[in-house]
Every structure is written in structure tokens, then in C-alpha cells.
Design a protein around this motif. Structure first.
Motif, PDB file in Angstrom:
ATOM      1  N   VAL A  39       0.835  -1.206   0.000  1.00 32.98           N
ATOM      2  CA  VAL A  39       0.000   0.000   0.000  1.00 32.98           C
ATOM      3  C   VAL A  39       0.869   1.255   0.000  1.00 32.98           C
ATOM      4  CG1 VAL A  39      -1.630   1.352   1.373  1.00 32.98           C
ATOM      5  CG2 VAL A  39      -1.988  -1.109   1.055  1.00 32.98           C
ATOM      6  N   ALA A  40       1.906   1.283   0.827  1.00 32.00           N
ATOM      7  CA  ALA A  40       2.791   2.450   0.894  1.00 32.00           C
ATOM      8  C   ALA A  40       3.447   2.709  -0.450  1.00 32.00           C
ATOM      9  CB  ALA A  40       3.846   2.253   1.979  1.00 32.00           C
ATOM     10  N   ALA A  41       3.912   1.638  -1.096  1.00 28.58           N
ATOM     11  CA  ALA A  41       4.552   1.811  -2.403  1.00 28.58           C
ATOM     12  C   ALA A  41       3.564   2.365  -3.423  1.00 28.58           C
ATOM     13  CB  ALA A  41       5.110   0.468  -2.876  1.00 28.58           C
ATOM     14  N   LEU A  42       2.325   1.892  -3.373  1.00 23.80           N
ATOM     15  CA  LEU A  42       1.316   2.364  -4.307  1.00 23.80           C
ATOM     16  C   LEU A  42       1.000   3.839  -4.058  1.00 23.80           C
ATOM     17  CD1 LEU A  42      -0.669   1.717  -6.580  1.00 23.80           C
ATOM     18  CD2 LEU A  42      -2.321   0.991  -4.837  1.00 23.80           C
ATOM     19  N   VAL A  43       0.846   4.214  -2.793  1.00 23.04           N
ATOM     20  CA  VAL A  43       0.545   5.608  -2.459  1.00 23.04           C
ATOM     21  C   VAL A  43       1.678   6.528  -2.896  1.00 23.04           C
ATOM     22  CG1 VAL A  43       0.196   7.222  -0.555  1.00 23.04           C
ATOM     23  CG2 VAL A  43      -1.043   5.049  -0.590  1.00 23.04           C
ATOM     24  N   ILE A  44       2.921   6.107  -2.640  1.00 17.65           N
ATOM     25  CA  ILE A  44       4.074   6.922  -3.051  1.00 17.65           C
ATOM     26  C   ILE A  44       4.088   7.089  -4.558  1.00 17.65           C
ATOM     27  CG2 ILE A  44       6.591   6.959  -3.179  1.00 17.65           C
ATOM     28  CD1 ILE A  44       6.598   5.643  -0.396  1.00 17.65           C
ATOM     29  N   GLY A  75      -9.177  -1.608  -9.612  1.00 22.51           N
ATOM     30  CA  GLY A  75     -10.406  -0.820  -9.686  1.00 22.51           C
ATOM     31  C   GLY A  75     -10.316   0.480  -8.910  1.00 22.51           C
ATOM     32  N   ALA A  76      -9.579   0.472  -7.797  1.00 22.35           N
ATOM     33  CA  ALA A  76      -9.504   1.664  -6.950  1.00 22.35           C
ATOM     34  C   ALA A  76      -8.485   2.683  -7.435  1.00 22.35           C
ATOM     35  CB  ALA A  76      -9.166   1.255  -5.512  1.00 22.35           C
ATOM     36  N   VAL A  77      -7.532   2.265  -8.286  1.00 24.05           N
ATOM     37  CA  VAL A  77      -6.443   3.169  -8.681  1.00 24.05           C
ATOM     38  C   VAL A  77      -6.945   4.436  -9.367  1.00 24.05           C
ATOM     39  CG1 VAL A  77      -4.535   3.399 -10.322  1.00 24.05           C
ATOM     40  CG2 VAL A  77      -4.539   1.545  -8.663  1.00 24.05           C
ATOM     41  N   PRO A  78      -7.845   4.378 -10.376  1.00 19.59           N
ATOM     42  CA  PRO A  78      -8.292   5.635 -10.998  1.00 19.59           C
ATOM     43  C   PRO A  78      -8.929   6.588  -9.997  1.00 19.59           C
ATOM     44  CG  PRO A  78      -8.919   3.764 -12.354  1.00 19.59           C
ATOM     45  CD  PRO A  78      -8.437   3.202 -11.057  1.00 19.59           C
ATOM     46  N   ALA A  79      -9.838   6.072  -9.150  1.00 19.00           N
ATOM     47  CA  ALA A  79     -10.492   6.939  -8.167  1.00 19.00           C
ATOM     48  C   ALA A  79      -9.494   7.447  -7.138  1.00 19.00           C
ATOM     49  CB  ALA A  79     -11.623   6.175  -7.481  1.00 19.00           C
ATOM     50  N   ALA A  80      -8.571   6.584  -6.728  1.00 20.46           N
ATOM     51  CA  ALA A  80      -7.562   7.007  -5.751  1.00 20.46           C
ATOM     52  C   ALA A  80      -6.660   8.090  -6.332  1.00 20.46           C
ATOM     53  CB  ALA A  80      -6.728   5.809  -5.308  1.00 20.46           C
ATOM     54  N   THR A  81      -6.326   7.971  -7.612  1.00 17.70           N
ATOM     55  CA  THR A  81      -5.493   8.993  -8.249  1.00 17.70           C
ATOM     56  C   THR A  81      -6.209  10.332  -8.272  1.00 17.70           C
ATOM     57  OG1 THR A  81      -4.503   7.283  -9.652  1.00 17.70           O
ATOM     58  CG2 THR A  81      -4.214   9.566 -10.338  1.00 17.70           C
ATOM     59  N   LEU A  82      -7.495  10.336  -8.659  1.00 12.09           N
ATOM     60  CA  LEU A  82      -8.257  11.578  -8.672  1.00 12.09           C
ATOM     61  C   LEU A  82      -8.382  12.161  -7.265  1.00 12.09           C
ATOM     62  CD1 LEU A  82     -11.142  10.607 -11.128  1.00 12.09           C
ATOM     63  CD2 LEU A  82      -9.277  12.202 -11.573  1.00 12.09           C
ATOM     64  N   THR A  83      -8.645  11.304  -6.285  1.00 10.92           N
ATOM     65  CA  THR A  83      -8.834  11.781  -4.920  1.00 10.92           C
ATOM     66  C   THR A  83      -7.536  12.328  -4.341  1.00 10.92           C
ATOM     67  OG1 THR A  83     -10.577  10.129  -4.611  1.00 10.92           O
ATOM     68  CG2 THR A  83      -9.685  11.145  -2.632  1.00 10.92           C
ATOM     69  N   LEU A  84      -6.447  11.631  -4.603  1.00  9.04           N
ATOM     70  CA  LEU A  84      -5.151  12.100  -4.104  1.00  9.04           C
ATOM     71  C   LEU A  84      -4.772  13.425  -4.771  1.00  9.04           C
ATOM     72  CD1 LEU A  84      -3.005  11.165  -2.099  1.00  9.04           C
ATOM     73  CD2 LEU A  84      -1.813  10.059  -3.986  1.00  9.04           C
ATOM     74  N   GLY A  85      -5.056  13.544  -6.057  1.00  6.25           N
ATOM     75  CA  GLY A  85      -4.795  14.807  -6.737  1.00  6.25           C
ATOM     76  C   GLY A  85      -5.604  15.942  -6.143  1.00  6.25           C
ATOM     77  N   LEU A  86      -6.862  15.681  -5.806  1.00 10.43           N
ATOM     78  CA  LEU A  86      -7.693  16.711  -5.179  1.00 10.43           C
ATOM     79  C   LEU A  86      -7.179  17.064  -3.791  1.00 10.43           C
ATOM     80  CD1 LEU A  86     -11.229  15.495  -6.257  1.00 10.43           C
ATOM     81  CD2 LEU A  86     -10.052  17.552  -7.034  1.00 10.43           C
ATOM     82  N   LEU A  87      -6.697  16.074  -3.062  1.00  6.44           N
ATOM     83  CA  LEU A  87      -6.143  16.344  -1.734  1.00  6.44           C
ATOM     84  C   LEU A  87      -4.952  17.294  -1.846  1.00  6.44           C
ATOM     85  CD1 LEU A  87      -5.718  15.908   1.283  1.00  6.44           C
ATOM     86  CD2 LEU A  87      -4.581  13.750   0.765  1.00  6.44           C
ATOM     87  N   VAL A  88      -4.046  17.018  -2.767  1.00  6.03           N
ATOM     88  CA  VAL A  88      -2.882  17.884  -2.955  1.00  6.03           C
ATOM     89  C   VAL A  88      -3.326  19.279  -3.398  1.00  6.03           C
ATOM     90  CG1 VAL A  88      -0.796  18.235  -4.336  1.00  6.03           C
ATOM     91  CG2 VAL A  88      -1.342  15.962  -3.443  1.00  6.03           C
ATOM     92  N   ALA A 102      -8.685  11.952   2.655  1.00  6.82           N
ATOM     93  CA  ALA A 102      -7.843  10.893   3.220  1.00  6.82           C
ATOM     94  C   ALA A 102      -8.703   9.736   3.727  1.00  6.82           C
ATOM     95  CB  ALA A 102      -6.988  11.454   4.354  1.00  6.82           C
ATOM     96  N   SER A 103      -9.827  10.043   4.343  1.00  2.00           N
ATOM     97  CA  SER A 103     -10.721   8.987   4.824  1.00  2.00           C
ATOM     98  C   SER A 103     -11.325   8.208   3.667  1.00  2.00           C
ATOM     99  CB  SER A 103     -11.837   9.591   5.684  1.00  2.00           C
ATOM    100  OG  SER A 103     -11.307  10.199   6.843  1.00  2.00           O
ATOM    101  N   LEU A 104     -11.639   8.908   2.591  1.00  2.00           N
ATOM    102  CA  LEU A 104     -12.180   8.215   1.415  1.00  2.00           C
ATOM    103  C   LEU A 104     -11.150   7.265   0.829  1.00  2.00           C
ATOM    104  CD1 LEU A 104     -14.034  11.205  -0.296  1.00  2.00           C
ATOM    105  CD2 LEU A 104     -14.959   9.486   1.260  1.00  2.00           C
ATOM    106  N   LEU A 105      -9.895   7.701   0.806  1.00  2.00           N
ATOM    107  CA  LEU A 105      -8.825   6.802   0.364  1.00  2.00           C
ATOM    108  C   LEU A 105      -8.681   5.626   1.318  1.00  2.00           C
ATOM    109  CD1 LEU A 105      -6.184   9.458  -0.704  1.00  2.00           C
ATOM    110  CD2 LEU A 105      -7.161   7.738  -2.208  1.00  2.00           C
ATOM    111  N   ALA A 106      -8.796   5.908   2.622  1.00  2.00           N
ATOM    112  CA  ALA A 106      -8.613   4.850   3.615  1.00  2.00           C
ATOM    113  C   ALA A 106      -9.690   3.784   3.504  1.00  2.00           C
ATOM    114  CB  ALA A 106      -8.603   5.448   5.012  1.00  2.00           C
ATOM    115  N   LEU A 107     -10.902   4.189   3.125  1.00  2.00           N
ATOM    116  CA  LEU A 107     -11.974   3.204   2.995  1.00  2.00           C
ATOM    117  C   LEU A 107     -11.646   2.159   1.934  1.00  2.00           C
ATOM    118  CD1 LEU A 107     -15.239   5.340   3.281  1.00  2.00           C
ATOM    119  CD2 LEU A 107     -14.301   3.727   4.951  1.00  2.00           C
ATOM    120  N   ALA A 108     -10.881   2.567   0.908  1.00  2.00           N
ATOM    121  CA  ALA A 108     -10.488   1.601  -0.115  1.00  2.00           C
ATOM    122  C   ALA A 108      -9.524   0.564   0.444  1.00  2.00           C
ATOM    123  CB  ALA A 108      -9.841   2.328  -1.302  1.00  2.00           C
TER     124      ALA A 108
END
Length: 781
Positions: free
Chosen positions: A19-24, A506-519, A550-556
Motif C-alpha cells: 500500500v505504501a509503495a502504491l501511495v508513493i 479498480g480503486a487506482v483511478p479513483a484514488a489517483t483523482l482523490t489524491l490529486g484533489l487532496l494535494v 484521506a478517509s475516502l482513500l482509507a476506505l479503499a
């Protein structure tokens, strides 16, 4: 047994390292997406955009002229320079618009009158139908406005050169380099009354709220998705999100742009594009050319040129659709966009996909109805717990430890702290939910399905709600529903040990958009808190802004966290790391030279008093900044965290505004009097007139009367950039009683007393000085 069937990859260490590697990796992609392109040299063809060619214009405006406050010699010099420069470009028409007028901002008890000079350019096309390009050349008080809006003005000069060097365009292009945007959006208001405005069918407005990064498309419309479609097809570096539009139009950002005027008064459709990173410099002395990257100029200008060519050579249908557009870029490589009706269709299809995944998982014995209900409750409780945990950490720092906004100059550590604080309870709740299901005899695949299905149900509810209220930001929920539904379907049909592949993919596209919005949210809002005098500590707002995505990402991660085991230890590690990151934030200086505390010094001279006043512009009291000025005392009644300090002062050295009665006449028909006045204040960039609400029934300004009383029962008008010859105004007054008037003249000038005080302030403050001279007069019988 569950333990015998658990694949090696789900051991806690391997799972969290994956998970850490994916988030980085996703963070690297997001940061890479936000990098502006390289500057292009002056040697490229004249038909292309070169930041190196635009730079001398920016440098002359910001470095040579400097302050360009409307109504001052600096603004006059800027207009003259732009006219002189543009008249050297062949094949275009250059003129100036010297205009007076007035308008009433919605919901205010003060109208804004003006006398402005716009620099207008017309590039003839085969059709009179025109595209308007707009930026303002004036700067706010206390700033030379290198980015705001020097970058946009310089970019448009280079765009004009490039357009003129190319072949004839299908449509005319009009450019408005307008005056006095910073004083009430009045230059653009004046343009809507110019004869050229009748030919305009669409507009592109360029703005800035920061000197770095990329120019974001943050407002579009109203309606007309064809404008967003043109942007998506034409620009080489697409960058934008409809979520920025939802945030900006909600009023959460204390700013406005000429987009409002063109939309509301010109009845035009258009795009609003602005720089936003590095907002610490916005409206401060730090907004200088040394803060602006050449790549930032290249991004704004190259995109603007490509967009102008596409619109000027394509159809300009004008007002053809009221449908709003949904748009967002994908890692800066492409922009996805569609209309509101298509958004509803996509939401319905996603909801059907989610429902189908739930049915499939139930039929394959991976999900039971009662377990899905427990999973949905877990998702909603987890989201609430994550946000509350981050808020608790923010309250600890701001209130219990008495160190609010510790993160202001360097928000990275606090962002990590709030994100980890949100993650910790979600991991713990995932473990607890898994344990509860295990005690009820639910096997491992079904437990995974319960959590995954519950999270899917929660996202489906969010998607339905956002779609019903018409928010374009629903696209984030759309991607989460699609991704989690795919993961749940794969759990139902694939061998148990491979379910996680589909879930992660399946979660990668949504996680990418969400992480981009967080930044983006952190980069946008962290500097904004330097100019928001909130009633609560900004720490709480920042914590919520970070904790929700961050919580939305954590739910994944919740299903995997439940299976990986050691949820308690993982949650404890997150909590400890959150406290450590907050400790790092608390240990750092709140303000620095590059990211200062904003202060305003007002030297106010009235008929009976003279004071030197310091006004803090954020939540943090300026008490510490005034440590070397003990004579400055809090204004009585300003609370435990006073933002306003003052001390007696000498004269400003400027004359008070003069009010001359030119004549009066009675109207026996309705018992009113018409009074003609002339108000003069040489050197002032703004004159304020205030009167008791309700006594004035009409005036000579071409603006409606305020219908709501301003604070303290007063209403009136401000004159922006008044001529030194004075402001002539007629007032129709109700009743025979005398009418008291208060008049103030504002000058962007540093008085000796203000200069002496500023020298005693620390280097981590940014100060602009206003000299205010007031006068009171009474219009008698």
C-alpha cells in the motif's frame, strides 16, 4: 481455518508495504502532473508562444513600473506602456477606453463608481463575431502584482503577437487589458458598455491567486459545454477540475474575478483560468518576478494561445445551452468532459453497475444482506471517525497547546498528521468489523465482501446525493462506485487469493483523482488561511479538508486492512506517526519571510482624532508582530484574540477631502431635494461617501440604489480612481432635516509614522500602508 487460507501477501508487513509503495507512486504521478512545462526560447517561430518573449513585458510592468494601483501614476504608466508596445504589432487595432460608470455588487450597501482606462486590441477576422481575451494590468495596494495579474497581461501581449503573425482567423479576437479589477472589477464592467462588446460571443479570462504552478481551468459557463470541449481539444497542457468551480462559486474563497462581470452584466459564456499555487504571495510584497517561474508563464500563455486559435477558428454560437459541464483532467495528459445530462446518465449506469456487483456477490455467497448493512454502517461510521480524529488533533494543537496555524509556512507535516489521524480509526474499525463478523460465523471471503459491499453502498449513496443536487464534483464518487463495484465483482468470480488484484486495479483511478484533489486543496487553501480572519482556528478547517479525502482513500484499504490482521498495531502506528508529524509542525516557525503574516497599517486622520491602526488579516493576532511597538494597544471590544491594534498618531500630511455644495433645488411634487456636490481629494485612489440609510432616494450614479442598509445603518458609494478634478454627484434627499455625510479619501502612501512602525516589525510580516483622511459635512436646509 482462515489463517491456513490466508496468502502470504496479506501478512501485515507485506500488505502495508504494498500500500505504501502504491501511495508513493500515485503521489509521484500527482506531483508530476502539477509541474508546468519548460519555457520556450525567443527563437521559436513568431506564431508560437514563448515565455522568453513575454518576460520583458512582465518585468517592465512589475519591476520597472511596480505599483499599478488604479488612479495612480503607476497605472497610467502601465496603460501607456501597453499601448506603446502593442502599436508595434502589425495588423491589429489598438485603442484605449476612458470610461466612467457605476455598479452595485449584489448584497452590499455600497455602490462602486469609477473612472478607468482600458487598453483594447482588435485582431480582425473574417467574421465580426468575436472572442474576448481578458486580463487586468492594475495591481492591488501593497503589491507590484507580478503574478496578479502581470503574468496574464504579459501572456496576452505575446498571444496577440502570435495571433497577428499567423493567417487570418475565422472570427475577430478582442483583448481587454483592463484597469481597476482589484478595486471592484470595474474595468471589465466598463468594457461591457463599449461598442466592441456587442460583437463578443465568448470570453476567456486569465487571472492569478499565486505566482507558481500551472494555470487551472476553475470556472466555465454558465452552461455551454462546447467551451470546455474546445479547451479539452485545443490546449497542449489541460489542467482543471469542476470541483474548483464548485468550491469557488460556493464563496469559500475570499476572491472574485472579472468572470462574474462578463457573465452577469455582459450575459456572456466563458472560461476562467488562473494560477493558484504559492498563494502566500498573493496581494503581498512577495508577489514579484523572482517568485514567478518561466514555465508558469509558458503554461498559461501556450494554453491561452491554443485555446484562442481553436475558438476563433471554430463556431462561436454564443448562448446555445444552459447545460453545465463536468470536466477534470487526467494527470495533466487529457481532460474528460461531458454535460450535466450525460453526468446523470453515467451516474445511473454506475449505480446499476454497483447494484449488479452487489447481486453477483450475494449469489456467489460472498455477501449477505445483513452483512452488507453492517459494512455500510462501518463505512459511514469510519468516515465520521476519520474526520473527527483529525479534528481532535487540530483542536489539540490549536486550543489545548495554544499554537494555531503552526503549519502555515510549511503545511506538509500537518497534512501528513491529519491524514494519518484520519487513517488510524478506520483501520481499527476495519479490524473490529472483521472480528465481529468472524464471531458470527462469517468466513473470510464473505467478511471481505461485507466490508467491500458496505463501502460500495456508501459511495452509491454519495453519488446519488451529489448528482441530485447537480454538483459536478460527483465525478469523484462516480469513479469510486465503478472501481469498488469492479473489485466486488472480481471477489465474486475469482479465486479468493486473487481478489485483491481487481480491488486495487479498480480503486487506482479513483484514488489517483482523490489524491490529486487532496494535494490541490492543501495547495489552494493553506495560503488562503493567511487572509481569512476566521472565528475558529483554521487548523480545524484544514484538518477537515485533509481528512475527508484521506478517509475516502482509507476506505479503499479497509477490506485489505481487515484481512491483513494486526489492525490494532497498524492503527497505533498511524496514531503515533500522526502525533510525531504534528510535533514537527509545532516545532516550525508559523511565518517566514517568503510566507509572511499579512498586516495592514492604516494611518487615519479624521476631524477630531488621528490614529495609527494595525489590522491582522488572519486568525492569528498580530500581538507578537507588535512586540517592539508596545504603544500599539488592542482596540476595545476586539476579543481575546484581537486582530486590531491602535495608538495615537500625528497628522498624515495629506489634505482631507473637500466637499463643495454646487447647488440645491426642491421638488415640491414629492417633498425631496436634489443636492449637487463636488468631492475632491487629489492623489486618492478611492473616495468613500457614507450617509444614513433611507434618507437618499436617488442619485446621479448609473447604478441602482442599495436596497439593504450596510453595517450600522449606513449606505453609500465608493469612487474608484477619481480624477483630481473631483467627483460630481447629485443626491435626492427625503425630508427637510439636515443630512450628515462622511467622506474618506484613501491614498496608497506611507506616512512617516507608518514607516517608523513598519521598521519595527519583524521580517516575517508583510505590510501595506493606507493613509485615510476623513471629513464630515452636513447638508442643511
Amino acid at each position: 481455518m482462515d489463517g491456513a487460507r490466508r496468502p502470504a501477501w496479506v501478512a501485515p508487513t507485506q500488505y502495508w508495504s504494498t500500500v505504501a509503495a502504491l501511495v508513493i507512486w500515485l503521489l509521484v504521478l500527482v506531483v508530476w502532473r502539477d509541474r508546468p512545462p519548460r519555457s520556450r526560447p525567443a527563437s521559436i517561430p513568431a506564431t508560437e508562444f514563448s515565455a522568453e518573449r513575454a518576460w520583458p513585458v512582465l518585468s517592465y510592468l512589475a519591476d520597472t513600473i511596480g505599483y499599478r494601483i488604479a488612479g495612480t501614476p503607476g497605472a497610467d504608466s502601465a496603460a501607456a506602456y501597453l499601448v506603446r508596445t502593442l502599436r508595434g504589432v502589425p495588423g491589429i487595432q489598438v485603442t484605449t477606453q476612458d470610461a466612467t460608470g457605476a455598479w452595485l455588487p449584489p448584497g452590499r450597501g455600497v455602490a462602486i463608481a469609477y473612472a478607468v482606462r482600458n487598453v483594447l486590441v482588435r485582431i480582425p477576422g473574417r467574421s465580426r463575431d468575436a472572442l474576448l481575451l481578458s486580463a487586468h494590468y492594475d495591481s492591488p495596494p501593497g503589491s507590484v502584482g507580478a503574478a496578479d495579474d502581470g503574468v496574464a497581461a504579459a501572456s496576452l501581449v505575446e498571444v496577440i503577437r502570435a495571433l497577428a503573425a499567423g493567417g487570418p482567423l475565422a472570427h475577430t479576437v478582442i483583448v481587454n487589458l483592463n484597469d481597476a479589477e482589484e478595486q471592484g472589477l470595474v474595468g471589465s464592467h466598463a468594457f461591457t458598455h463599449h461598442p466592441w462588446a456587442r460583437d463578443v460571443r465568448a470570453f476567456v479570462n486569465l487571472e492569478s491567486a499565486g505566482p507558481s504552478g500551472k494555470a487551472v481551468l476553475f470556472q466555465a459557463g454558465p452552461g455551454n459545454p462546447w467551451l470546455v470541449d474546445a479547451y479539452a481539444r485545443a490546449v497542449p497542457y489541460p489542467y482543471g477540475t469542476v470541483m474548483a468551480q464548485d468550491i469557488f462559486q460556493s464563496g469559500a474563497i475570499p476572491s472574485d474575478t472579472d468572470f462574474r462581470i462578463y457573465r452577469d452584466f455582459g450575459a456572456l459564456r466563458g472560461l476562467d483560468i488562473a494560477l493558484y499555487e504559492g498563494g502566500w504571495a498573493y496581494h503581498t510584497q512577495r508577489d514579484r518576478t523572482w517568485m514567478v517561474a518561466h514555465g508558469t508563464v509558458q503554461h498559461m500563455g501556450e494554453n491561452a494561445l491554443a485555446l484562442a486559435r481553436a475558438l476563433a477558428n471554430g463556431p462561436l454560437p454564443g448562448d446555445v445551452s444552459a447545460e453545465r459541464a463536468v470536466y477534470y483532467d487526467v494527470l495533466g495528459l487529457a481532460m474528460l468532459h461531458y454535460g450535466a445530462h450525460a453526468a446523470v446518465v453515467l451516474a445511473v449506469l454506475a449505480l446499476l453497475l454497483g447494484a449488479g456487483a452487489l447481486v453477483l456477490a450475494r449469489r456467489r455467497h460472498r455477501l449477505r444482506a445483513r452483512d452488507a448493512a453492517l459494512g455500510a454502517a462501518f463505512a459511514l461510521v469510519s468516515l465520521a471517525a476519520g474526520v473527527l480524529s483529525a479534528l481532535a488533533l487540530a483542536a489539540l494543537a490549536a486550543y489545548a497547546l495554544g499554537h494555531p496555524m503552526s503549519w502555515f509556512a510549511a503545511p506538509g507535516a500537518a497534512t501528513v498528521a491529519f491524514a494519518l489521524a484520519a487513517l488510524a480509526p478506520i483501520i481499527l474499525l476495519a479490524g473490529m468489523t472483521g472480528a465481529a463478523l468472524r464471531r458470527h460465523g462469517v468466513d473470510l471471503p464473505a467478511r471481505t465482501g461485507a466490508v467491500l459491499g458496505g463501502v460500495l453502498i456508501a459511495w452509491m449513496l454519495v453519488l446519488a446525493a451529489l448528482t441530485l443536487v447537480g454538483l459536478g464534483s460527483a465525478y469523484v464518487a462516480l469513479w469510486w462506485v465503478v472501481g469498488i463495484a469492479a473489485g466486488l465483482a472480481l471477489l465474486a468470480v475469482m479465486p479468493d487469493e486473487w481478489w485483491w488484484v481487481g480491488a486495487l486495479i479498480g480503486a487506482v483511478p479513483a484514488a489517483t483523482l482523490t489524491l490529486g484533489l487532496l494535494v490541490m486543496l492543501v495547495r489552494l487553501f493553506a495560503p488562503v488561511f493567511g487572509r481569512l480572519p476566521l472565528a475558529i482556528a483554521p487548523d480545524l478547517v484544514l484538518a477537515a479538508l485533509v481528512a475527508v479525502p484521506a478517509s475516502l482513500l482509507a476506505l479503499a484499504l479497509a477490506p485489505g486492512a481487515m484481512r491483513a490482521g494486526a489492525a490494532g498495531w497498524s492503527a497505533a502506528i498511524c496514531a503515533v506517526l500522526a502525533l510525531a508529524a504534528m510535533g514537527v509542525s509545532l516545532a516550525r516557525p508559523r511565518y517566514t519571510f517568503a510566507r509572511p503574516q499579512r498586516l495592514e497599517i492604516r494611518h487615519v486622520e479624521g476631524p477630531t482624532s488621528r490614529t495609527l491602526r494595525v489590522v491582522g488579516e488572519d486568525y492569528d493576532t498580530p500581538r507578537q508582530a507588535l512586540a517592539n511597538a508596545p504603544e500599539m494597544r488592542p482596540v476595545p471590544g476586539s476579543g481575546e484574540r484581537p486582530l486590531v491594534f491602535q495608538a495615537p498618531a500625528g497628522p498624515t500630511g495629506f489634505a482631507a477631502p473637500a466637499v463643495r455644495l454646487l447647488g440645491t433645488r426642491a421638488d415640491p411634487a414629492d417633498g425631496t431635494r436634489v443636492v449637487a456636490l463636488r468631492i475632491t481629494a487629489p492623489g486618492a485612489f478611492r473616495i468613500r461617501l457614507r450617509a444614513p440609510a433611507g434618507r437618499i432616494t436617488d442619485w446621479s450614479l448609473p447604478s441602482p440604489m442599495p436596497r439593504t442598509a450596510a453595517a450600522r445603518g449606513r449606505m453609500g458609494a465608493d469612487f474608484v480612481a477619481p480624477p483630481d478634478t473631483g467627483w460630481r454627484l447629485e443626491l435626492r434627499i427625503r425630508g427637510a432635516a439636515s443630512l450628515p455625510l462622511t467622506v474618506e479619501a484613501l491614498r496608497a502612501a506611507t506616512t512617516p509614522a507608518a514607516a517608523a512602525l513598519r521598521r519595527r516589525l519583524p521580517p516575517w510580516t508583510d505590510v501595506h500602508v493606507i493613509a485615510v483622511n476623513g471629513a464630515e459635512t452636513v447638508i442643511g436646509r
